[in-house]
Design an enzyme around this catalytic site. Structure first.
Site, PDB file in Angstrom:
ATOM      1  N   ALA A   1       1.781  -0.824   3.467  1.00  0.00           N
ATOM      2  CA  ALA A   1       0.926  -0.197   4.488  1.00  0.00           C
ATOM      3  C   ALA A   1      -0.684  -1.327   3.260  1.00  0.00           C
ATOM      4  O   ALA A   1      -0.567  -1.819   3.059  1.00  0.00           O
ATOM      5  CB  ALA A   1       0.778   1.406   4.007  1.00  0.00           C
TER       6      ALA A   1
ATOM      7  N   GLU B   1      -4.671  -1.402   2.117  1.00  0.00           N
ATOM      8  CA  GLU B   1      -5.869  -0.409   1.682  1.00  0.00           C
ATOM      9  C   GLU B   1      -7.038  -0.161   2.693  1.00  0.00           C
ATOM     10  O   GLU B   1      -8.178  -0.553   2.266  1.00  0.00           O
ATOM     11  CB  GLU B   1      -5.684  -0.221   0.922  1.00  0.00           C
ATOM     12  CG  GLU B   1      -6.524  -1.376   0.323  1.00  0.00           C
ATOM     13  CD  GLU B   1      -5.588  -2.437  -0.662  1.00  0.00           C
ATOM     14  OE1 GLU B   1      -4.253  -2.523   0.351  1.00  0.00           O
ATOM     15  OE2 GLU B   1      -5.291  -3.059  -1.671  1.00  0.00           O
ATOM     16  N   ASN B   2      -7.249  -1.382   4.504  1.00  0.00           N
ATOM     17  CA  ASN B   2      -8.301  -1.698   4.964  1.00  0.00           C
ATOM     18  C   ASN B   2      -9.206  -0.312   4.329  1.00  0.00           C
ATOM     19  O   ASN B   2      -8.880   0.318   4.368  1.00  0.00           O
ATOM     20  CB  ASN B   2      -7.832  -1.826   6.491  1.00  0.00           C
ATOM     21  CG  ASN B   2      -7.206  -2.592   6.652  1.00  0.00           C
ATOM     22  OD1 ASN B   2      -6.939  -3.914   5.965  1.00  0.00           O
ATOM     23  ND2 ASN B   2      -5.714  -2.265   7.162  1.00  0.00           N
TER      24      ASN B   2
ATOM     25  N   GLU C   1      -2.582   4.174  -0.628  1.00  0.00           N
ATOM     26  CA  GLU C   1      -3.596   3.373  -0.313  1.00  0.00           C
ATOM     27  C   GLU C   1      -4.770   4.146  -0.808  1.00  0.00           C
ATOM     28  O   GLU C   1      -5.530   3.214  -0.439  1.00  0.00           O
ATOM     29  CB  GLU C   1      -2.895   3.641   1.088  1.00  0.00           C
ATOM     30  CG  GLU C   1      -1.929   2.612   1.653  1.00  0.00           C
ATOM     31  CD  GLU C   1      -1.695   1.369   0.556  1.00  0.00           C
ATOM     32  OE1 GLU C   1      -2.451  -0.004   1.024  1.00  0.00           O
ATOM     33  OE2 GLU C   1      -0.737   0.970   0.271  1.00  0.00           O
TER      34      GLU C   1
ATOM     35  N   HIS D   1      -6.577   2.575  -2.905  1.00  0.00           N
ATOM     36  CA  HIS D   1      -7.069   1.475  -3.508  1.00  0.00           C
ATOM     37  C   HIS D   1      -8.641   1.681  -2.949  1.00  0.00           C
ATOM     38  O   HIS D   1     -10.013   0.390  -3.019  1.00  0.00           O
ATOM     39  CB  HIS D   1      -6.574   0.267  -2.644  1.00  0.00           C
ATOM     40  CG  HIS D   1      -5.594  -0.018  -3.038  1.00  0.00           C
ATOM     41  ND1 HIS D   1      -5.565  -1.016  -4.050  1.00  0.00           N
ATOM     42  CD2 HIS D   1      -4.234   0.045  -2.298  1.00  0.00           C
ATOM     43  CE1 HIS D   1      -4.057  -1.583  -4.052  1.00  0.00           C
ATOM     44  NE2 HIS D   1      -3.254  -0.771  -3.455  1.00  0.00           N
TER      45      HIS D   1
ATOM     46  N   GLU E   1      -3.263  -3.327  -7.726  1.00  0.00           N
ATOM     47  CA  GLU E   1      -1.278  -3.181  -7.316  1.00  0.00           C
ATOM     48  C   GLU E   1      -1.440  -1.935  -8.670  1.00  0.00           C
ATOM     49  O   GLU E   1      -0.681  -0.639  -8.493  1.00  0.00           O
ATOM     50  CB  GLU E   1      -0.710  -3.901  -6.934  1.00  0.00           C
ATOM     51  CG  GLU E   1      -0.707  -5.017  -5.472  1.00  0.00           C
ATOM     52  CD  GLU E   1      -1.463  -3.995  -4.077  1.00  0.00           C
ATOM     53  OE1 GLU E   1      -0.790  -2.655  -4.513  1.00  0.00           O
ATOM     54  OE2 GLU E   1      -2.163  -4.491  -3.866  1.00  0.00           O
TER      55      GLU E   1
HETATM   56 ZN    ZN Z   1      -1.099  -1.505  -2.947  1.00  0.00          ZN
END
Ligand code: ZN
Length: 877
Positions: A291, A293-294, A326, A329, A348
């Protein structure tokens, strides 16, 4: 996450480039942030209009960028890749020269004379590519459950692929606003980071303009378009949506409820309200694993977001924990971004820790924090190699940033942060995190900024405590020597040395180790910072057990003197779960590294008593399974299996085959792990039971719960004849749901019969696998390698290009570091190494070393285990 994942979330990552530690970190400052682009011309706002042609796989764009010239200059330098720029102008005046270098991924614009300091506007039109692999803007083909074909556009920019969609300053320190307009077929739905500002349809096409984004780095840009539909909810001031291919959006109901919960929790945890008006979660069929994280528009491989009736509890747990990662983030990564890729761990590790804590808080009966021990052990095994690297790595060139996404960055980083969180206390840690987010919001940060904030909140010199954990490779083994006085009071003396599975390194490594020491069984742990060898302290009584890594939170190993270990063994069944787990993990690692006898580990495993703690048993089941696998064909194999069965059977019998209504997910997972072991070891009762259930399943697919299908079908496949194999294959071909396809095709790879295995290898490479499943073909071969290493290896090397093409960014990492681990017993190590070196660039040499060290270690471990098992069979037990 089942091993093979990549992207923001997932450790297929390559361990990068140089293992040189980063020099003493300083707080973030734009001018000193590393990078290749000059900082005298800075983008402030982009206006970008793109028209992709999904048939011709090209795109046409117009771009206008407001720039700030920080000094007078006649040169503008930015990133581009596979793009041709035309009509390049500054403030309307044509540039004198434009040089695009795709090798360097850089375009240099020369002006006829220096432009003055201040604001200017750069404009140009360009053409570029629509990708067919998940980097930049890509086209994804998929099959619907009814067999009809579909396709959509989506993006994957991290680390360095925004430049494939539009020329830009593609380094994380260059924050800017982005206003995106995209023209696609009018029948398609479009999603980006921000809400739609306007949409104009012209015949078959429509142009959608999205609201300008806040100041953000280019790698967080998102755009998706296709036959998509959403379900929506509100979370406070935030509009929440889950998007999927039309007809599947209702499968996002769980994810939508999760998002609402997590958003509320994070608004509180970070003490900073989510700053965008909306947060979309987009399920992309196939595309990339993991995935991304936009900001405001998180993309997921749809298997990580959607839940169907075929999904298991483990699938639901994965959905929640990936969302929690996500969404963390959105603050740590998006609102505050690492200044450069060498601090990727800041993004991360923190997101992984936050996700684990959130999941643990919301679902206490999942025992999620305890479950993180699996990831920690994976990181510790990698980090106990001579060739490992520090968490913080020097990334000289952003093109190598993809190589930093590995188990050390994600999982060691997470475990080390968790150790610090426990040391400072969770409330103090949170206060530091809140101060960090507030201080660095809409900007960037370095590791030093985090230590500064945590240090202010805790009054601990975090720089001093943390530096070695972040900047040095490896971790310590703590040796414990106890002495008793005449009253039975215990004194312990502690020392440390770097723990390695094989070999030695004379690097003088030393750590400040935040120990948590528990004397006895019920006591609260005491925090002790170990700073020097020989440090000693009173430590309870000699007739009590002792844990120097209470609750298994520390990222270190512990070796106890013989008498203390004997006390721990005596009281083992009564220890708190975390202390049991730490002892099992450490004793097994000491066996692997030749510092402890196998019988000492087996004695612990046999002392679980009636305890059914799932992680402790999972450790035992996995270890016994590994030993049995390694010693197949050895003289002592059958005697070992008899002994191993005697360890697991009492627990397996207590659990039975059918789950009870009040059982935790952990107990159910444990039942499956124990039955799987017994099936693999040829237990006829277990095999008969599995076959009977399979027969019922053939007539009625609801006869086996989704959670148990992989386990039962796996046992049936292992012992399958051609008729049963044909039945399994028919089930896989008939499945329309990707969750089921993955499960059934994976079971086919477990077959033991060599003739049938050849069919399995062909099936894995065949057109039966749907286009969105391209990325799990390699995983099928890794399963096949368990029973048929040579066949799987030959199939891999014959098809390596096709197998790795679905993951272009991580292909060098997978090839150099993971392939040797997957196929360690398939061919002589020198042959594997020769193949790998011939298929990656010379700059991946350190990754090859890591992969080959792991492969050679597994071979030598196998030899040691065979020796130990044969010796045990020779001596009366
Ligand atoms: Zn990540």
């Amino acid at each position: 996450m089942n091993g093979v994942v990549a992207g923001c979330l997932g450790a297929l990552g390559v361990a990068a480039t140089l293992t040189m530690p980063v020099l003493a970190a300083a707080p973030f400052a734009f001018d000193s942030a590393p990078g290749r682009l000059p900082k005298d011309v800075i983008p402030r706002s982009y206006t970008i209009a793109v028209q992709p042609d999904p048939d011709a796989l090209v795109l046409a764009g117009q771009e206008s960028v407001v720039l700030e010239f920080r000094k007078a200059t006649d040169t503008i330098v930015f990133n581009s890749l596979n793009e041709q720029l035309r009509d390049v102008r500054l403030d309307g005046r044509a540039a004198s020269d434009v040089v695009t270098d795709d090798e360097q991924q850089i375009t240099t614009v020369h002006l006829s004379g220096p432009a003055r300091m201040g604001s200017h506007r750069l404009t140009f039109s360009y053409t570029g590519k629509v990708e067919t692999q998940p980097h930049g803007l890509f086209l994804q083909a998929y099959l619907n459950a009814d067999g009809s074909k579909g396709r959509l556009l989506s993006t994957k920019m991290e680390s360095t692929d925004a430049r494939r969609m539009f020329p830009c300053w593609d380094e994380p320190a260059f924050r800017s606003t982005f206003e995106l307009t995209v023209t696609v077929p009018a029948a398609w739905t479009t999603v980006s980071n921000m809400p739609i500002a306007k949409r104009i349809a012209r015949g078959a096409m429509a142009s959608t303009t999205f609201q300008p984004s806040p100041r953000m780095p280019s790698y967080l840009i998102e755009f998706s378009a296709g036959d998509l539909a959403a379900i929506t909810a509100r979370g406070g001031n935030t509009a929440l949506s889950v998007w999927a291919v039309r007809g599947r959006e209702q499968n996002g109901a769980l994810a939508l409820a999760n998002a609402k919960q997590i958003l509320a929790d994070y608004n509180d945890y970070f003490g900073y309200p989510y700053p965008l008006p909306k947060l979309d979660s987009i399920a992309v069929p196939g595309g990339f694993q993991g995935a991304m994280e936009n900001w405001g528009a998180i993309t997921f491989n749809d298997q990580l977001l959607l839940v169907t009736p075929a999904s298991t509890m483990a699938d639901r747990q994965t959905v929640f924990s990936v969302q929690a990662h996500e969404m963390a983030h959105q603050w740590n990564g998006d609102l505050v971004t690492m200044g450069w890729w060498d601090d990727l761990w800041l993004n991360e590790s923190f997101a992984s820790l936050r996700a684990a804590n959130e999941t643990d808080m919301r679902f206490p009966d999942w025992k999620w924090a305890e479950h993180q021990d699996v990831a920690k052990e994976r990181a510790m095994e990698a980090d106990a190699q001579v060739s490992t690297h520090p968490i913080q790595q020097h990334v000289a060139d952003e093109l190598q940033a993809a190589n930093a996404f590995d188990a050390i960055t994600y999982e060691k980083g997470q475990a080390v942060l968790r150790m610090f969180e426990a040391y400072l206390g969770p409330d103090v840690f949170r206060a530091g995190v809140r101060a960090y987010i507030k201080a660095r919001a809409f900007s960037n940060a370095t590791t030093a900024d985090l230590w500064l904030a945590l240090g202010k909140a805790s009054h601990v010199n975090m720089d001093q405590v943390a530096a070695a954990w972040i900047e040095q490779p490896g971790f310590p083994l703590i040796s414990v020597a106890a002495s008793c006085d005449s009253e039975g009071r215990r004194d312990i003396s502690l020392s440390q040395s770097r723990f390695l599975m094989r070999g030695t390194v004379a690097d003088g490594s030393h750590w400040s180790v935040p120990l948590r020491i528990r004397n006895g069984i019920g006591a609260n742990p005491v925090a002790v910072l170990l700073t020097r060898d020989g440090q000693s302290m009173p430590s309870g009584r000699c007739d009590e057990p002792l844990s120097v890594n209470a609750d298994a939170i520390g990222f270190y190993r512990v070796s106890y003197d013989t008498a203390t270990l004997a006390q721990n063994l005596k009281h083992f069944a009564d220890l708190p779960d975390g202390d049991k787990i730490a002892l099992l993990d450490d004793q097994w690692a000491l066996v692997q590294s030749g510092k402890q006898s196998l019988s000492a580990y087996l004695a612990l495993a046999a002392s679980m008593g009636s305890d059914l703690d799932s992680r402790a048993w999972e450790q035992i089941a996995a270890t016994l399974g590994r030993i049995e696998y390694d010693v197949r064909g050895a003289a002592g194999h059958d005697a070992f299996v008899t002994h191993a069965k005697s360890i697991v059977q009492p627990a397996a019998q207590r659990l039975g085959w059918e789950p009870r209504a009040d059982e935790s997910p952990g107990a159910q997972q444990l039942r499956r792990a124990l039955i799987e072991d017994l099936g693999a070891w040829g237990d006829t009762d277990v095999i008969d039971q599995a076959r009977a259930r399979f027969t019922a399943f053939l007539g009625d697919h609801t006869a086996i719960r989704p959670d148990d299908q992989a386990m039962i079908l796996g046992i049936v496949a292992q012992h399958a004849d051609p008729a049963v194999f044909g039945q399994l294959h028919a089930i896989a071909k008939a499945a329309g749901d990707e969750t089921e396809q993955q499960r059934y095709y994976s079971a086919l790879m477990e077959v033991r019969d060599p003739q049938l295995a050849r069919q399995s290898a062909q099936i894995a490479m065949s057109g039966e696998i749907p286009p969105q499943g391209a990325h799990w073909r390699l995983r099928l071969l890794v399963v096949l390698a368990q029973e048929h290493p040579q066949l799987a290896w030959n199939t891999f090397i014959d098809n390596s290009e096709a197998l790795l093409s679905s993951n272009p960014k991580y292909a060098p990492l997978i090839t150099s570091q993971y392939v040797p681990e997957y196929f360690w017993n398939a061919a002589a190590p020198d042959r594997i190494e020769a193949w790998v070196r011939a298929h990656v660039a010379a700059e991946m040499s350190q990754n090859v070393q890591r992969g080959m060290e792991a492969a050679r270690f597994r071979l030598s471990e196998q030899q040691s285990l065979i020796g130990a098992i044969d010796a045990m069979a020779d001596s009366p037990r």
